[in-house]
Scaffold this active site. Structure first.
Site, PDB file in Angstrom:
ATOM      1  N   ASN A  10       0.831  -1.107   0.004  1.00  0.00           N
ATOM      2  CA  ASN A  10      -0.096   0.022  -0.006  1.00  0.00           C
ATOM      3  C   ASN A  10       0.873   0.970   0.090  1.00  0.00           C
ATOM      4  OD1 ASN A  10      -1.685   2.079   0.525  1.00  0.00           O
ATOM      5  ND2 ASN A  10      -2.470   1.388   2.700  1.00  0.00           N
ATOM      6  N   LYS A  12       0.002   4.235   0.074  1.00  0.00           N
ATOM      7  CA  LYS A  12      -0.701   5.373   0.497  1.00  0.00           C
ATOM      8  C   LYS A  12      -0.301   6.678  -0.282  1.00  0.00           C
ATOM      9  CE  LYS A  12       0.265   3.226   4.788  1.00  0.00           C
ATOM     10  NZ  LYS A  12       0.225   3.473   6.180  1.00  0.00           N
ATOM     11  N   HIS A  97      -9.355   1.057   5.239  1.00  0.00           N
ATOM     12  CA  HIS A  97      -8.120   1.426   6.110  1.00  0.00           C
ATOM     13  C   HIS A  97      -8.129   2.314   7.142  1.00  0.00           C
ATOM     14  CE1 HIS A  97      -3.914   2.535   6.854  1.00  0.00           C
ATOM     15  NE2 HIS A  97      -3.442   1.375   6.043  1.00  0.00           N
ATOM     16  N   GLU A  99      -6.309   4.697   8.415  1.00  0.00           N
ATOM     17  CA  GLU A  99      -6.272   6.237   8.012  1.00  0.00           C
ATOM     18  C   GLU A  99      -7.458   6.536   7.324  1.00  0.00           C
ATOM     19  OE1 GLU A  99      -2.644   5.382   5.849  1.00  0.00           O
ATOM     20  OE2 GLU A  99      -1.449   5.048   7.735  1.00  0.00           O
ATOM     21  N   GLU A 167      -5.133  -4.941  10.878  1.00  0.00           N
ATOM     22  CA  GLU A 167      -4.047  -4.248  10.982  1.00  0.00           C
ATOM     23  C   GLU A 167      -4.262  -3.324  12.296  1.00  0.00           C
ATOM     24  OE1 GLU A 167      -2.327  -3.059   6.984  1.00  0.00           O
ATOM     25  OE2 GLU A 167      -3.757  -1.667   7.447  1.00  0.00           O
ATOM     26  N   GLY A 173       3.082   1.861  10.915  1.00  0.00           N
ATOM     27  CA  GLY A 173       4.144   2.848  10.814  1.00  0.00           C
ATOM     28  C   GLY A 173       5.067   2.929  11.958  1.00  0.00           C
ATOM     29  N   SER A 213       3.784  -2.477  10.302  1.00  0.00           N
ATOM     30  CA  SER A 213       5.045  -2.650  10.368  1.00  0.00           C
ATOM     31  C   SER A 213       5.839  -4.021   9.957  1.00  0.00           C
ATOM     32  CB  SER A 213       5.646  -2.462  11.929  1.00  0.00           C
ATOM     33  OG  SER A 213       5.070  -0.869  12.392  1.00  0.00           O
TER      34      SER A 213
HETATM   35  C1  PEP Z   1      -0.384  -0.077   6.158  1.00  0.00           C
HETATM   36  O1  PEP Z   1      -1.023   1.025   6.665  1.00  0.00           O
HETATM   37  O2  PEP Z   1      -1.532  -0.739   5.692  1.00  0.00           O
HETATM   38  C2  PEP Z   1       0.727  -0.549   7.043  1.00  0.00           C
HETATM   39  C3  PEP Z   1       0.680  -1.905   7.152  1.00  0.00           C
HETATM   40  O3  PEP Z   1       1.605   0.307   7.029  1.00  0.00           O
HETATM   41  P1  PEP Z   1       3.179  -0.064   7.613  1.00  0.00           P
HETATM   42  O4  PEP Z   1       3.544  -1.264   7.035  1.00  0.00           O
HETATM   43  O5  PEP Z   1       4.041   1.028   7.105  1.00  0.00           O
HETATM   44  O6  PEP Z   1       3.261  -0.260   9.279  1.00  0.00           O
END
Ligand code: PEP
Length: 256
Positions: A10, A12, A97, A99, A167, A173, A213
């Site tokens: 992703n 983003k 998501h 976000e 998630e 992040g 992460s």
């Molecule tokens: C995400 O936002 O879908 C995600 C998994 O981000 P990250 O891998 O950077 O934690």
């Protein structure tokens, strides 16, 4: 039944035309050293979909999109429909998501409508869900997941048209990840709930991804957790070498 893992990147709100060099590098690396029996997908921003489709043609990497409007067309300035994203080459859409749920106050009912839009356009809906740090501390994780799953999963969801991504919001992040035991508990819970909602057979076939992460350094531990059928990767999907490093966790895997 063996579920084929899916590792999706992703991007983003990251990436301009120059970033397509990373896609080309990833395609090259996979051409030289393929990762067997694994679906690999990149979800760039919508501005890059058409160019990414061209860059990825002839390779094995699938193309996905980020978010969509529930309706197929109309007076919705700045929005994109699932049909438009399919037309640009996307085969899947990330919906729900954290976000989007946070930045745009998206409810599970809206996520449900967006997942249905993805299905209407013949695409896979990748439905995200996860608890905040406060909810985990309050031991409300499974309750939150149940609520988000109940609200976000459309009635027509099947293993062939839907993927769940667990998630934890606090892991995105942050460099933090849940323990393998905690991930296994949530994924097992999601599969059991899916069984209740759409039937045991279908639930057994459903892919449930872990996201938050995931890096080349921890992919080997995270991707072997029971009921983890791949990963949704944010930051580490932006660089071909990092993403390939994550995919390498599946390199030694053979088809059953
Ligand atoms: C995400 O936002 O879908 C995600 C998994 O981000 P990250 O891998 O950077 O934690």
């Amino acid at each position: 039944m063996v579920r084929k893992p899916l590792v999706a990147g992703n991007w983003k709100m990251n990436g301009v035309a120059a970033s397509l060099a990373e896609l080309k590098r990833l395609k090259e690396r996979l051409g030289q050293s393929p990762v067997p029996d694994t679906d690999i997908m990149i979800c760039p921003p919508a501005t890059l979909l058409a160019q990414a489709r061209y860059a990825l043609s002839g390779g094995t990497i699938k193309l996905g999109a980020q978010d969509c409007h529930p309706l197929p067309s109309g007076a919705h300035t700045g929005d994109l429909s699932a049909e438009m994203l399919a037309d640009a080459g996307a085969q899947a859409i990330i919906v729900g998501h954290s976000e989007r749920r946070t930045d745009h106050d998206e409810t599970s009912a809206l996520v449900n409508a967006k997942a249905r839009a993805a299905h209407r356009a013949g695409m896979i809906a990748m439905i995200c869900m996860g608890e905040t740090e406060q909810e985990r501390r309050g031991e409300a994780t499974l309750e939150v997941i149940k609520r988000q799953l109940d609200g976000s999963l459309p009635q027509d969801a099947r293993a062939a048209n839907t993927v769940i991504a667990y998630e934890p919001v606090w892991a995105i992040g942050s460099g933090l990840t849940p323990t393998a035991t905690d991930i296994a508990e949530v994924h097992g819970f999601i599969r059991a709930e899916l069984g209740r909602m759409i039937g045991q057979g279908e639930a057994t076939d459903f892919r449930i991804l872990y996201g938050g992460s995931v890096k080349p350094t921890n992919a080997g531990e995270l991707l072997v957790v029971p009921d983890v059928d791949g990963a949704l990767v944010g930051g580490a999907s932006l660089k071909a070498d990092d993403f390939y490093g994550i995919l390498s966790a599946y390199a030694g895997r053979s088809a059953c």
